[in-house]
Design a protein around this motif. Structure first.
Motif, PDB file in Angstrom:
ATOM      1  N   LYS A 173       6.325   8.771   7.604  1.00 36.21           N
ATOM      2  CA  LYS A 173       5.153   8.871   8.472  1.00 36.21           C
ATOM      3  C   LYS A 173       4.039   7.949   7.999  1.00 36.21           C
ATOM      4  O   LYS A 173       3.043   7.763   8.710  1.00 36.21           O
ATOM      5  N   GLN A 174       4.207   7.402   6.793  1.00 40.12           N
ATOM      6  CA  GLN A 174       3.220   6.484   6.237  1.00 40.12           C
ATOM      7  C   GLN A 174       3.688   5.050   6.493  1.00 40.12           C
ATOM      8  O   GLN A 174       4.651   4.601   5.896  1.00 40.12           O
ATOM      9  N   LYS A 175       3.023   4.357   7.382  1.00 40.44           N
ATOM     10  CA  LYS A 175       3.458   3.012   7.789  1.00 40.44           C
ATOM     11  C   LYS A 175       2.444   1.924   7.436  1.00 40.44           C
ATOM     12  O   LYS A 175       2.490   0.830   7.979  1.00 40.44           O
ATOM     13  N   SER A 176       1.535   2.242   6.524  1.00 40.70           N
ATOM     14  CA  SER A 176       0.436   1.307   6.271  1.00 40.70           C
ATOM     15  C   SER A 176       0.685   0.376   5.090  1.00 40.70           C
ATOM     16  O   SER A 176      -0.105  -0.540   4.847  1.00 40.70           O
ATOM     17  N   SER A 177       1.759   0.581   4.330  1.00 35.93           N
ATOM     18  CA  SER A 177       2.021  -0.260   3.157  1.00 35.93           C
ATOM     19  C   SER A 177       2.144  -1.725   3.545  1.00 35.93           C
ATOM     20  O   SER A 177       2.686  -2.072   4.607  1.00 35.93           O
ATOM     21  N   HIS A 178       1.664  -2.581   2.668  1.00 38.06           N
ATOM     22  CA  HIS A 178       1.845  -4.022   2.832  1.00 38.06           C
ATOM     23  C   HIS A 178       3.186  -4.376   2.189  1.00 38.06           C
ATOM     24  O   HIS A 178       3.324  -4.341   0.966  1.00 38.06           O
ATOM     25  N   ILE A 179       4.155  -4.697   3.014  1.00 39.76           N
ATOM     26  CA  ILE A 179       5.517  -4.961   2.541  1.00 39.76           C
ATOM     27  C   ILE A 179       5.796  -6.453   2.630  1.00 39.76           C
ATOM     28  O   ILE A 179       5.554  -7.081   3.669  1.00 39.76           O
ATOM     29  N   TYR A 180       6.324  -7.028   1.543  1.00 33.47           N
ATOM     30  CA  TYR A 180       6.675  -8.447   1.491  1.00 33.47           C
ATOM     31  C   TYR A 180       8.161  -8.514   1.152  1.00 33.47           C
ATOM     32  O   TYR A 180       8.562  -8.273   0.015  1.00 33.47           O
ATOM     33  N   LEU A 181       8.977  -8.819   2.141  1.00 37.24           N
ATOM     34  CA  LEU A 181      10.430  -8.851   1.965  1.00 37.24           C
ATOM     35  C   LEU A 181      10.885 -10.304   1.890  1.00 37.24           C
ATOM     36  O   LEU A 181      10.751 -11.058   2.854  1.00 37.24           O
ATOM     37  N   PHE A 182      11.429 -10.700   0.738  1.00 37.57           N
ATOM     38  CA  PHE A 182      11.930 -12.055   0.520  1.00 37.57           C
ATOM     39  C   PHE A 182      13.445 -12.049   0.701  1.00 37.57           C
ATOM     40  O   PHE A 182      14.157 -11.232   0.113  1.00 37.57           O
ATOM     41  N   THR A 183      13.934 -12.979   1.498  1.00 33.84           N
ATOM     42  CA  THR A 183      15.363 -13.038   1.770  1.00 33.84           C
ATOM     43  C   THR A 183      15.762 -14.473   2.080  1.00 33.84           C
ATOM     44  O   THR A 183      14.926 -15.381   2.106  1.00 33.84           O
ATOM     45  N   SER A 184      17.051 -14.670   2.321  1.00 32.54           N
ATOM     46  CA  SER A 184      17.551 -15.995   2.677  1.00 32.54           C
ATOM     47  C   SER A 184      18.825 -15.862   3.491  1.00 32.54           C
ATOM     48  O   SER A 184      19.719 -15.090   3.120  1.00 32.54           O
ATOM     49  N   PRO A 185      18.939 -16.600   4.593  1.00 35.71           N
ATOM     50  CA  PRO A 185      20.190 -16.583   5.348  1.00 35.71           C
ATOM     51  C   PRO A 185      21.352 -17.183   4.562  1.00 35.71           C
ATOM     52  O   PRO A 185      22.514 -17.015   4.932  1.00 35.71           O
ATOM     53  N   THR A 186      21.046 -17.869   3.465  1.00 36.18           N
ATOM     54  CA  THR A 186      22.088 -18.423   2.607  1.00 36.18           C
ATOM     55  C   THR A 186      22.730 -17.352   1.735  1.00 36.18           C
ATOM     56  O   THR A 186      23.858 -17.527   1.259  1.00 36.18           O
ATOM     57  N   ASP A 187      22.017 -16.269   1.529  1.00 37.51           N
ATOM     58  CA  ASP A 187      22.527 -15.156   0.734  1.00 37.51           C
ATOM     59  C   ASP A 187      23.695 -14.500   1.472  1.00 37.51           C
ATOM     60  O   ASP A 187      23.567 -14.104   2.633  1.00 37.51           O
ATOM     61  N   ALA A 188      24.824 -14.341   0.794  1.00 37.78           N
ATOM     62  CA  ALA A 188      26.002 -13.740   1.421  1.00 37.78           C
ATOM     63  C   ALA A 188      25.741 -12.311   1.876  1.00 37.78           C
ATOM     64  O   ALA A 188      26.437 -11.795   2.762  1.00 37.78           O
ATOM     65  N   GLN A 189      24.746 -11.647   1.276  1.00 38.55           N
ATOM     66  CA  GLN A 189      24.428 -10.275   1.653  1.00 38.55           C
ATOM     67  C   GLN A 189      23.527 -10.192   2.886  1.00 38.55           C
ATOM     68  O   GLN A 189      23.352  -9.112   3.464  1.00 38.55           O
ATOM     69  N   TYR A 190      22.972 -11.309   3.309  1.00 37.51           N
ATOM     70  CA  TYR A 190      22.012 -11.314   4.412  1.00 37.51           C
ATOM     71  C   TYR A 190      22.556 -10.697   5.706  1.00 37.51           C
ATOM     72  O   TYR A 190      21.875  -9.871   6.334  1.00 37.51           O
ATOM     73  N   PRO A 191      23.788 -11.021   6.128  1.00 39.63           N
ATOM     74  CA  PRO A 191      24.269 -10.473   7.412  1.00 39.63           C
ATOM     75  C   PRO A 191      24.487  -8.970   7.410  1.00 39.63           C
ATOM     76  O   PRO A 191      24.395  -8.328   8.464  1.00 39.63           O
ATOM     77  N   THR A 192      24.772  -8.389   6.257  1.00 44.67           N
ATOM     78  CA  THR A 192      25.069  -6.961   6.201  1.00 44.67           C
ATOM     79  C   THR A 192      23.903  -6.130   5.681  1.00 44.67           C
ATOM     80  O   THR A 192      23.696  -4.991   6.118  1.00 44.67           O
ATOM     81  N   GLU A 193      23.134  -6.691   4.753  1.00 44.30           N
ATOM     82  CA  GLU A 193      22.081  -5.905   4.113  1.00 44.30           C
ATOM     83  C   GLU A 193      20.710  -6.093   4.751  1.00 44.30           C
ATOM     84  O   GLU A 193      19.913  -5.145   4.795  1.00 44.30           O
ATOM     85  N   ILE A 194      20.411  -7.281   5.231  1.00 39.98           N
ATOM     86  CA  ILE A 194      19.064  -7.571   5.720  1.00 39.98           C
ATOM     87  C   ILE A 194      18.990  -7.570   7.241  1.00 39.98           C
ATOM     88  O   ILE A 194      18.236  -6.786   7.837  1.00 39.98           O
ATOM     89  N   LEU A 195      19.745  -8.435   7.871  1.00 36.67           N
ATOM     90  CA  LEU A 195      19.611  -8.646   9.311  1.00 36.67           C
ATOM     91  C   LEU A 195      19.719  -7.361  10.130  1.00 36.67           C
ATOM     92  O   LEU A 195      18.879  -7.114  11.012  1.00 36.67           O
TER      93      LEU A 195
END
Length: 258
Positions: A173-195
């Motif tokens: 219910k708390q949606k005010s945090s400033h979130i900075y998510l660093f990722t890369s489409p080159t990362d093999a985990q990107y299609p399953t973990e991030i996208l």
């Protein structure tokens, strides 16, 4: 720096390190660790935070010589409860509402998880895993960690762990945090973990997505190092009460190339 132990009677002890702030800085920076090789339980960011003025709390993911995603042993989430108690205890001791949390990979998952759970103001997460159970399931590199976390690696236990972080992000219910998510489409985990999980952040008005694509990034472990200066620039701003809004940005020399 002294190694400390947060003892809770007969419950699982939590190992940590703590450094008091310098100058007049009121920011508390909490550091969560990723998997490391050959020792998967060492503290992250020990050397690169030398010039930070923050109070710094390093929490160790080490339970009988193995990490546990700061969560569980044989599906008992006493470890998670201990980590939460430590975070709340240090925050109360310092009497500050200026709190930031950071981590990469496994540490990024848990920076996001505990950051949202405790409504921490600033959350820096790099290449986190959302499907935690699958990441430590049978046949993976970290299967031995999964066996200790789950007791028995079953589809039910995997599903329970896979649901922990997405549920925390979606249902908080708390949606005010400033979130900075660093990722890369080159990362093999990107299609399953991030996208697939980016839509979970649609209601977070202070969500920032930094996507890196560079000739210097070819694998998962390189994303955080590539962005280290950006991450340090965030920490230095947090120490001065500044939480910048970046939105969705892309960096690196790989965009527009096949």
């Amino acid at each position: 720096m002294e190694d400390l132990i947060f003892k809770r009677g007969n419950k699982t002890p939590i190992h940590y390190r703590f450094k008091k702030s310098t100058r007049d800085c009121q920011n508390l920076l909490i550091v969560m660790s990723g998997f490391n090789i050959p020792d998967p339980t060492i503290y992250d960011f020990e050397n690169v935070l030398t010039h930070c003025d923050s109070h710094i709390l390093w929490i160790k993911d080490d339970f009988n010589g193995l990490p546990a995603y700061y969560l569980c042993n044989e599906m008992s989430f006493d470890i998670e409860a201990g980590v939460s108690s430590l975070i709340m205890g240090v925050t109360d001791y310092l009497k500050t509402n200026q709190v930031s949390i950071i981590g990469g990979s496994k540490g990024g998952s848990m920076a996001l998880y505990f950051g949202i759970k405790h409504n921490i103001k600033n959350i820096v997460t790099a290449v986190p895993q959302f499907n935690i159970g699958s990441y430590v399931s049978a046949g993976t590199y970290w299967e031995h960690v999964g066996k200790v976390m789950m007791g028995n690696i079953t589809d039910c236990n995997i599903a329970t762990l896979n649901g922990k972080l997405p549920a925390m992000v979606e249902h908080s219910k708390q949606k005010s945090s400033h979130i900075y998510l660093f990722t890369s489409p080159t990362d093999a985990q990107y299609p399953t973990e991030i996208l697939p999980h980016l839509p979970l952040f649609s209601s977070y008005k202070n969500f920032n997505l930094i996507e890196s694509k560079s000739s210097l990034i070819s694998e998962h472990s390189q994303v955080m190092g590539y962005n280290l200066r950006l991450i340090l620039s965030l920490i230095y701003q947090f120490e001065n009460g500044i939480s910048p809004f970046w939105g969705h940005i892309r960096n690196g020399n790989g965009w527009g190339k096949n």
